[in-house]
Design an enzyme around this catalytic site. Structure first.
Site, PDB file in Angstrom:
ATOM      1  N   ASP A 152       0.978  -1.169   0.114  1.00  0.00           N
ATOM      2  CA  ASP A 152      -0.033   0.171   0.049  1.00  0.00           C
ATOM      3  C   ASP A 152       0.950   1.279   0.081  1.00  0.00           C
ATOM      4  O   ASP A 152       1.573   1.606   1.033  1.00  0.00           O
ATOM      5  CB  ASP A 152      -0.918  -0.010   1.364  1.00  0.00           C
ATOM      6  CG  ASP A 152      -2.098   1.050   1.139  1.00  0.00           C
ATOM      7  OD1 ASP A 152      -1.753   2.134   0.559  1.00  0.00           O
ATOM      8  OD2 ASP A 152      -3.253   0.993   1.721  1.00  0.00           O
ATOM      9  N   HIS A 183      -3.742   0.404  -2.427  1.00  0.00           N
ATOM     10  CA  HIS A 183      -4.370   1.196  -1.642  1.00  0.00           C
ATOM     11  C   HIS A 183      -6.000   1.119  -2.080  1.00  0.00           C
ATOM     12  O   HIS A 183      -6.043   1.668  -3.368  1.00  0.00           O
ATOM     13  CB  HIS A 183      -4.063   2.883  -1.654  1.00  0.00           C
ATOM     14  CG  HIS A 183      -4.756   3.282  -0.395  1.00  0.00           C
ATOM     15  ND1 HIS A 183      -4.731   3.200   0.943  1.00  0.00           N
ATOM     16  CD2 HIS A 183      -5.761   4.590  -0.536  1.00  0.00           C
ATOM     17  CE1 HIS A 183      -5.479   4.058   1.463  1.00  0.00           C
ATOM     18  NE2 HIS A 183      -6.063   4.619   0.646  1.00  0.00           N
TER      19      HIS A 183
END
Length: 210
Positions: A152, A183
């Site tokens: 992420d 993300h």
């Protein structure tokens, strides 16, 4: 982040319209802070059967203070400024809008907007005492599934951003940590949907049966 008043109103209304229906809540990214604040503040009175957070920002203060990689920091900051620019005249009585729109980081923007108000300024420490999404996490009383990714780029590496003790010690919190997903991504080849959504729906079905 820390004021779930609007969410309380929404949940109360839905509960009023559908009193017998099980209610589930799903959040993405920084929106998870609002959901976690709500679950902690309301405890067993949340009216929620289960919840899930996709790519949650769990250590919000540290996230602001560490900053993001340059492209993401600039992109998010620009988005915030554009969103609030339409309300600039209304904000002038409360906030130093000149300083606000000159902010060079997300932390400076957040601090100017919420801490350096003209009528009731507070310190950065006090702000997070009042608004940390995990401040009442021990009061949460429903299962919460957090789906996170090791790659992420917004939340950062899990060894620095995930509070491992929360998932080890709190029986209501569950962590699904994947190697890839970005993300709020967790995508697969078209036309298949994001697998995170399927996992969440499956977990909610299991809760209903349980």
């Amino acid at each position: 982040f820390g004021d779930p008043s609007d969410l309380k109103e929404a949940v109360t209304y839905i509960r009023f319209r559908h009193p017998a229906a099980p209610l589930f809540a799903v959040s993405e990214g920084s929106g998870s802070a609002l959901l976690l604040s709500y679950l902690g503040e309301c405890g067993s009175s949340s009216y929620v059967t289960g919840a899930a957070c996709i790519s949650p920002v769990l250590r919000c203060r540290e996230w602001f203070e560490a900053g993001l990689p340059w492209p993401y920091e600039r992109g998010f900051l620009l988005h915030q400024k554009i969103s609030l620019s339409r309300y600039a005249s209304a904000l002038e009585d409360t906030v130093d809008t000149g300083k606000l729109f000159r902010s060079g980081s997300l932390r400076e923007f957040e601090e100017t907007l919420f801490c350096h108000t003209k009528s009731c300024p507070i310190s950065w420490d006090t702000y997070w005492d009042l608004n940390d999404p995990l401040r009442d996490v021990d009061e949460a009383a429903v299962p919460v599934l957090c789906i996170c990714s090791a790659d992420d780029p917004v939340c950062g590496p899990p060894e620095h951003t995930l509070p491992a003790e929360l998932f080890h010690s709190n029986p209501y919190f569950f962590l699904l940590l994947s190697h890839h997903g970005g993300h709020c991504g967790f995508l697969r080849p078209e036309p298949l949907p994001a697998w995170s959504h399927e996992v969440i729906l499956e977990s909610f079905r299991a809760l209903t049966e349980f």
